[in-house]
Motif scaffolding. Structure first.
Motif, PDB file in Angstrom:
ATOM      1  N   ASP A  63       0.835  -1.202   0.000  1.00  0.00           N
ATOM      2  CA  ASP A  63       0.000   0.000   0.000  1.00  0.00           C
ATOM      3  C   ASP A  63       0.871   1.254   0.000  1.00  0.00           C
ATOM      4  O   ASP A  63       0.559   2.241  -0.676  1.00  0.00           O
ATOM      5  CB  ASP A  63      -0.909   0.005   1.237  1.00  0.00           C
ATOM      6  CG  ASP A  63      -1.941  -1.111   1.208  1.00  0.00           C
ATOM      7  OD1 ASP A  63      -2.546  -1.337   0.146  1.00  0.00           O
ATOM      8  OD2 ASP A  63      -2.130  -1.761   2.252  1.00  0.00           O
ATOM      9  N   TRP A  64       1.954   1.198   0.780  1.00  0.00           N
ATOM     10  CA  TRP A  64       2.860   2.342   0.886  1.00  0.00           C
ATOM     11  C   TRP A  64       4.308   1.875   0.857  1.00  0.00           C
ATOM     12  O   TRP A  64       4.640   0.853   1.475  1.00  0.00           O
ATOM     13  CB  TRP A  64       2.639   3.095   2.213  1.00  0.00           C
ATOM     14  CG  TRP A  64       1.433   3.964   2.215  1.00  0.00           C
ATOM     15  CD1 TRP A  64       0.153   3.606   2.522  1.00  0.00           C
ATOM     16  CD2 TRP A  64       1.388   5.358   1.864  1.00  0.00           C
ATOM     17  NE1 TRP A  64      -0.691   4.676   2.395  1.00  0.00           N
ATOM     18  CE2 TRP A  64       0.035   5.765   2.001  1.00  0.00           C
ATOM     19  CE3 TRP A  64       2.346   6.288   1.468  1.00  0.00           C
ATOM     20  CZ2 TRP A  64      -0.364   7.078   1.735  1.00  0.00           C
ATOM     21  CZ3 TRP A  64       1.939   7.590   1.213  1.00  0.00           C
ATOM     22  CH2 TRP A  64       0.601   7.977   1.350  1.00  0.00           C
ATOM     23  N   ILE A  65       5.138   2.647   0.163  1.00  0.00           N
ATOM     24  CA  ILE A  65       6.591   2.562   0.321  1.00  0.00           C
ATOM     25  C   ILE A  65       7.038   3.870   0.946  1.00  0.00           C
ATOM     26  O   ILE A  65       6.700   4.955   0.451  1.00  0.00           O
ATOM     27  CB  ILE A  65       7.324   2.355  -1.018  1.00  0.00           C
ATOM     28  CG1 ILE A  65       7.009   0.973  -1.608  1.00  0.00           C
ATOM     29  CG2 ILE A  65       8.840   2.501  -0.816  1.00  0.00           C
ATOM     30  CD1 ILE A  65       7.624   0.748  -2.980  1.00  0.00           C
ATOM     31  N   VAL A  66       7.783   3.773   2.043  1.00  0.00           N
ATOM     32  CA  VAL A  66       8.391   4.937   2.686  1.00  0.00           C
ATOM     33  C   VAL A  66       9.881   4.866   2.409  1.00  0.00           C
ATOM     34  O   VAL A  66      10.545   3.885   2.765  1.00  0.00           O
ATOM     35  CB  VAL A  66       8.119   4.946   4.206  1.00  0.00           C
ATOM     36  CG1 VAL A  66       8.851   6.108   4.871  1.00  0.00           C
ATOM     37  CG2 VAL A  66       6.620   5.029   4.473  1.00  0.00           C
ATOM     38  N   VAL A  67      10.413   5.883   1.754  1.00  0.00           N
ATOM     39  CA  VAL A  67      11.828   5.907   1.379  1.00  0.00           C
ATOM     40  C   VAL A  67      12.592   6.755   2.388  1.00  0.00           C
ATOM     41  O   VAL A  67      12.356   7.958   2.503  1.00  0.00           O
ATOM     42  CB  VAL A  67      12.019   6.467  -0.046  1.00  0.00           C
ATOM     43  CG1 VAL A  67      13.495   6.394  -0.447  1.00  0.00           C
ATOM     44  CG2 VAL A  67      11.156   5.709  -1.044  1.00  0.00           C
TER      45      VAL A  67
ATOM     46  N   ALA B 239      15.653   5.495  -7.954  1.00  0.00           N
ATOM     47  CA  ALA B 239      14.757   6.250  -8.835  1.00  0.00           C
ATOM     48  C   ALA B 239      13.309   5.986  -8.467  1.00  0.00           C
ATOM     49  O   ALA B 239      12.966   4.961  -7.868  1.00  0.00           O
ATOM     50  CB  ALA B 239      14.996   5.867 -10.297  1.00  0.00           C
ATOM     51  N   VAL B 240      12.466   6.934  -8.857  1.00  0.00           N
ATOM     52  CA  VAL B 240      11.018   6.763  -8.764  1.00  0.00           C
ATOM     53  C   VAL B 240      10.542   6.061 -10.025  1.00  0.00           C
ATOM     54  O   VAL B 240      10.904   6.455 -11.136  1.00  0.00           O
ATOM     55  CB  VAL B 240      10.318   8.131  -8.628  1.00  0.00           C
ATOM     56  CG1 VAL B 240       8.807   7.981  -8.678  1.00  0.00           C
ATOM     57  CG2 VAL B 240      10.739   8.813  -7.335  1.00  0.00           C
ATOM     58  N   LEU B 241       9.750   4.992  -9.864  1.00  0.00           N
ATOM     59  CA  LEU B 241       9.182   4.296 -11.019  1.00  0.00           C
ATOM     60  C   LEU B 241       7.957   5.063 -11.494  1.00  0.00           C
ATOM     61  O   LEU B 241       6.976   5.214 -10.758  1.00  0.00           O
ATOM     62  CB  LEU B 241       8.780   2.874 -10.638  1.00  0.00           C
ATOM     63  CG  LEU B 241       9.914   1.883 -10.369  1.00  0.00           C
ATOM     64  CD1 LEU B 241       9.327   0.547  -9.942  1.00  0.00           C
ATOM     65  CD2 LEU B 241      10.781   1.705 -11.593  1.00  0.00           C
TER      66      LEU B 241
ATOM     67  N   GLN C 149       2.079   8.939 -13.086  1.00  0.00           N
ATOM     68  CA  GLN C 149       1.617   8.082 -12.002  1.00  0.00           C
ATOM     69  C   GLN C 149       2.784   7.259 -11.483  1.00  0.00           C
ATOM     70  O   GLN C 149       3.439   6.540 -12.231  1.00  0.00           O
ATOM     71  CB  GLN C 149       0.501   7.162 -12.478  1.00  0.00           C
ATOM     72  CG  GLN C 149      -0.154   6.366 -11.357  1.00  0.00           C
ATOM     73  CD  GLN C 149      -1.346   5.590 -11.860  1.00  0.00           C
ATOM     74  OE1 GLN C 149      -1.338   5.105 -12.989  1.00  0.00           O
ATOM     75  NE2 GLN C 149      -2.378   5.474 -11.037  1.00  0.00           N
ATOM     76  N   VAL C 150       3.049   7.360 -10.191  1.00  0.00           N
ATOM     77  CA  VAL C 150       4.160   6.624  -9.589  1.00  0.00           C
ATOM     78  C   VAL C 150       3.720   5.198  -9.287  1.00  0.00           C
ATOM     79  O   VAL C 150       2.640   4.962  -8.722  1.00  0.00           O
ATOM     80  CB  VAL C 150       4.635   7.320  -8.299  1.00  0.00           C
ATOM     81  CG1 VAL C 150       5.650   6.466  -7.559  1.00  0.00           C
ATOM     82  CG2 VAL C 150       5.240   8.677  -8.636  1.00  0.00           C
ATOM     83  N   GLN C 151       4.557   4.250  -9.660  1.00  0.00           N
ATOM     84  CA  GLN C 151       4.245   2.841  -9.466  1.00  0.00           C
ATOM     85  C   GLN C 151       5.066   2.198  -8.357  1.00  0.00           C
ATOM     86  O   GLN C 151       4.754   1.099  -7.916  1.00  0.00           O
ATOM     87  CB  GLN C 151       4.457   2.070 -10.769  1.00  0.00           C
ATOM     88  CG  GLN C 151       3.556   2.541 -11.899  1.00  0.00           C
ATOM     89  CD  GLN C 151       3.825   1.806 -13.195  1.00  0.00           C
ATOM     90  OE1 GLN C 151       4.959   1.379 -13.460  1.00  0.00           O
ATOM     91  NE2 GLN C 151       2.796   1.648 -14.004  1.00  0.00           N
ATOM     92  N   GLY C 152       6.132   2.876  -7.939  1.00  0.00           N
ATOM     93  CA  GLY C 152       6.978   2.299  -6.905  1.00  0.00           C
ATOM     94  C   GLY C 152       8.354   2.924  -6.918  1.00  0.00           C
ATOM     95  O   GLY C 152       8.529   4.074  -7.343  1.00  0.00           O
ATOM     96  N   ILE C 153       9.325   2.144  -6.475  1.00  0.00           N
ATOM     97  CA  ILE C 153      10.691   2.625  -6.338  1.00  0.00           C
ATOM     98  C   ILE C 153      11.658   1.608  -6.944  1.00  0.00           C
ATOM     99  O   ILE C 153      11.537   0.398  -6.710  1.00  0.00           O
ATOM    100  CB  ILE C 153      11.052   2.846  -4.847  1.00  0.00           C
ATOM    101  CG1 ILE C 153      10.264   4.024  -4.279  1.00  0.00           C
ATOM    102  CG2 ILE C 153      12.546   3.067  -4.664  1.00  0.00           C
ATOM    103  CD1 ILE C 153      10.654   5.388  -4.831  1.00  0.00           C
TER     104      ILE C 153
ATOM    105  N   ALA D 208       4.178  -0.151  -5.299  1.00  0.00           N
ATOM    106  CA  ALA D 208       3.258   0.297  -4.256  1.00  0.00           C
ATOM    107  C   ALA D 208       2.183   1.204  -4.848  1.00  0.00           C
ATOM    108  O   ALA D 208       2.364   1.801  -5.919  1.00  0.00           O
ATOM    109  CB  ALA D 208       4.008   1.047  -3.170  1.00  0.00           C
ATOM    110  N   GLU D 209       1.074   1.309  -4.117  1.00  0.00           N
ATOM    111  CA  GLU D 209       0.017   2.236  -4.502  1.00  0.00           C
ATOM    112  C   GLU D 209       0.423   3.680  -4.237  1.00  0.00           C
ATOM    113  O   GLU D 209       0.034   4.596  -4.962  1.00  0.00           O
ATOM    114  CB  GLU D 209      -1.255   1.919  -3.710  1.00  0.00           C
ATOM    115  CG  GLU D 209      -1.886   0.579  -4.036  1.00  0.00           C
ATOM    116  CD  GLU D 209      -2.476   0.525  -5.434  1.00  0.00           C
ATOM    117  OE1 GLU D 209      -2.802   1.596  -5.985  1.00  0.00           O
ATOM    118  OE2 GLU D 209      -2.606  -0.582  -5.970  1.00  0.00           O
ATOM    119  N   ASN D 210       1.222   3.887  -3.182  1.00  0.00           N
ATOM    120  CA  ASN D 210       1.658   5.228  -2.798  1.00  0.00           C
ATOM    121  C   ASN D 210       3.107   5.182  -2.355  1.00  0.00           C
ATOM    122  O   ASN D 210       3.568   4.172  -1.799  1.00  0.00           O
ATOM    123  CB  ASN D 210       0.811   5.772  -1.643  1.00  0.00           C
ATOM    124  CG  ASN D 210      -0.627   6.029  -2.033  1.00  0.00           C
ATOM    125  OD1 ASN D 210      -0.936   7.059  -2.622  1.00  0.00           O
ATOM    126  ND2 ASN D 210      -1.517   5.092  -1.723  1.00  0.00           N
ATOM    127  N   VAL D 211       3.815   6.283  -2.567  1.00  0.00           N
ATOM    128  CA  VAL D 211       5.214   6.410  -2.161  1.00  0.00           C
ATOM    129  C   VAL D 211       5.373   7.697  -1.364  1.00  0.00           C
ATOM    130  O   VAL D 211       4.888   8.759  -1.774  1.00  0.00           O
ATOM    131  CB  VAL D 211       6.162   6.443  -3.377  1.00  0.00           C
ATOM    132  CG1 VAL D 211       7.587   6.749  -2.947  1.00  0.00           C
ATOM    133  CG2 VAL D 211       6.105   5.110  -4.132  1.00  0.00           C
TER     134      VAL D 211
END
Length: 392
Positions: free
Chosen positions: A5-9, A170-172, A178-182, A191-194
């Motif tokens: 659901d979330w990636i926290v970088v 990098a940001v995918l 639309q961001v898809q992940g990392i 992830a749905e959100n970054v």
């Protein structure tokens, strides 16, 4: 393929707190942190919690919420970050305009109170009475920041979160921004959100994706000692700190473009002479702040250490020659001293949680608010005021 659901970088204090609070909401969270051993500002921070320092309705509310959370975190996280409240002693040099300083402090939620030289030295016996006219003092929160980050991370894992030691590269990006992940150095994560919590490196990281944000950084320099027998009772800082003024000058809109090119120093460095001691006897002395646009710029460590020792020694003579090692980290900040929190314009699933000038006082409250907003999909009016897009 796992999708979160979330990636926290970024797993420093901002990322660790945010990941924990998101996991508390029952969503799947991946926390990406590049270093197995804590580094950067979360490693070398003083650990001070200036909950008294709110100057607006917004910051006063956040500081009040933040200190309330800190007072219960030991039980909540089931780990001891060494939270305490101690005297903050804000030293005043003999030639200072004391009424002007006192007037400036009236804007704070809890204004520090002025005391003459003798009671100041009773609060902190290591002070040099010849170097001060007196001091302003107020109660100040303090934690061992390393232990607090570790406690947040472990509590995050205990609540089902996933921690990976991985460098985000990098940001995918998908269609329509639309961001898809990392993309990591070793793997790809979806992830749905970054949420980007990479502190001072946030601007550099996002620029690779063509995103420019109004965030900046200083190079902070300090001396860390081993455990000492000398006992410092309080946290000592100058009554007129220069760091916030440096940040304001270095982030003016007309010089913003300099921050996209290494090799510039928009303003001259400053030194705010201060000291704090942790419960294990270690001290941190500092600090020099430099607005260098290259995060990897070389610094003359020997010259900096001499300058710190000289100025700290003038105020606290017993500390001038204590054993210790020079260290350096980067400190993020924004143009108005408020953090950048929320979705980036045109990238609704790419979020910022960065740019904190007074992090420990407000990070716990803002992480909790961010997570609750994400869970109920309803905008928090307070967080809206901190939008990364507020500068246009």
């Amino acid at each position: 393929m796992n999708k979160f659901d979330w990636i926290v970088v970024g797993g420093g204090i901002t990322g660790a707190a945010l990941a924990y609070e998101l996991a508390n909401q029952g969503v799947s969270v991946l926390l990406l942190e590049r270093d197995a051993t804590l580094r950067g500002a979360s490693r070398y921070g003083y650990g001070g919690i200036a909950y008294w320092a709110g100057t607006t309705e917004l910051t006063r509310q956040l500081c009040a919420e933040g200190i309330a959370i800190h007072r219960s975190l030991t039980d909540e996280l089931e780990s001891d970050p060494e939270f305490r409240e101690l005297d903050l002693v804000l030293t005043v040099p003999p030639d200072a305009d004391i009424p002007a300083i006192a007037q400036a402090y009236q804007a704070f939620a809890i204004p520090p109170q002025y005391v003459e030289r003798q009671p100041a030295c009773e609060l902190e016996p290591l002070l040099n009475p010849e170097a001060i006219a007196g001091a302003f003092t107020v109660k100040h929160g303090h934690v061992n920041l390393r232990k607090l980050v570790e406690a947040y991370r472990q509590a995050f894992i205990n609540r089902g979160g996933t921690l990976e030691i991985e460098t985000a590269t990098a940001v995918l990006k998908g269609d329509r921004k639309q961001v898809q992940g990392i993309q990591g150095r070793q793997n790809t994560y979806f992830a749905e959100n970054v949420a980007i919590c990479t502190g001072a490196l946030t601007r550099l990281f996002l620029r690779q994706a063509g995103i420019v944000i109004p965030q900046y950084f200083t190079h902070a320099e300090l001396i860390e000692t081993p455990p000492l027998e000398i006992k410092l009772r309080s946290l000592v800082m100058p009554a007129e700190t220069q760091r916030l003024q440096l940040e304001a000058r270095a982030s003016q809109a007309e010089i913003d473009s300099l921050w996209d090119h290494p090799g510039h120093e928009p303003v001259s460095p400053i030194l705010d002479a201060g000291a704090v001691q942790f419960l294990d006897g270690r001290m941190r002395l500092g600090q020099i702040s430099r607005a260098l646009t290259d995060p990897f710029a070389p610094i003359d460590a020997a010259a900096s250490e001499t300058a710190i020792r000289t100025q700290v020694g003038a105020i606290l003579p017993a500390l001038q020659d204590v054993p210790g090692t020079w260290h350096h980290c980067l400190i993020a900040f924004s143009r108005d001293s408020l953090p950048l929190i929320g979705p980036i314009a045109d990238w609704e699933n790419l979020h910022l949680f960065s740019g904190f000038s007074n992090p420990l006082a407000i990070v716990p409250a803002l992480a909790r608010r961010f997570a609750k907003q994400a869970a109920i999909a309803k905008i928090d009016p307070l967080l809206k005021q901190l939008s990364p897009n507020r500068f246009g």
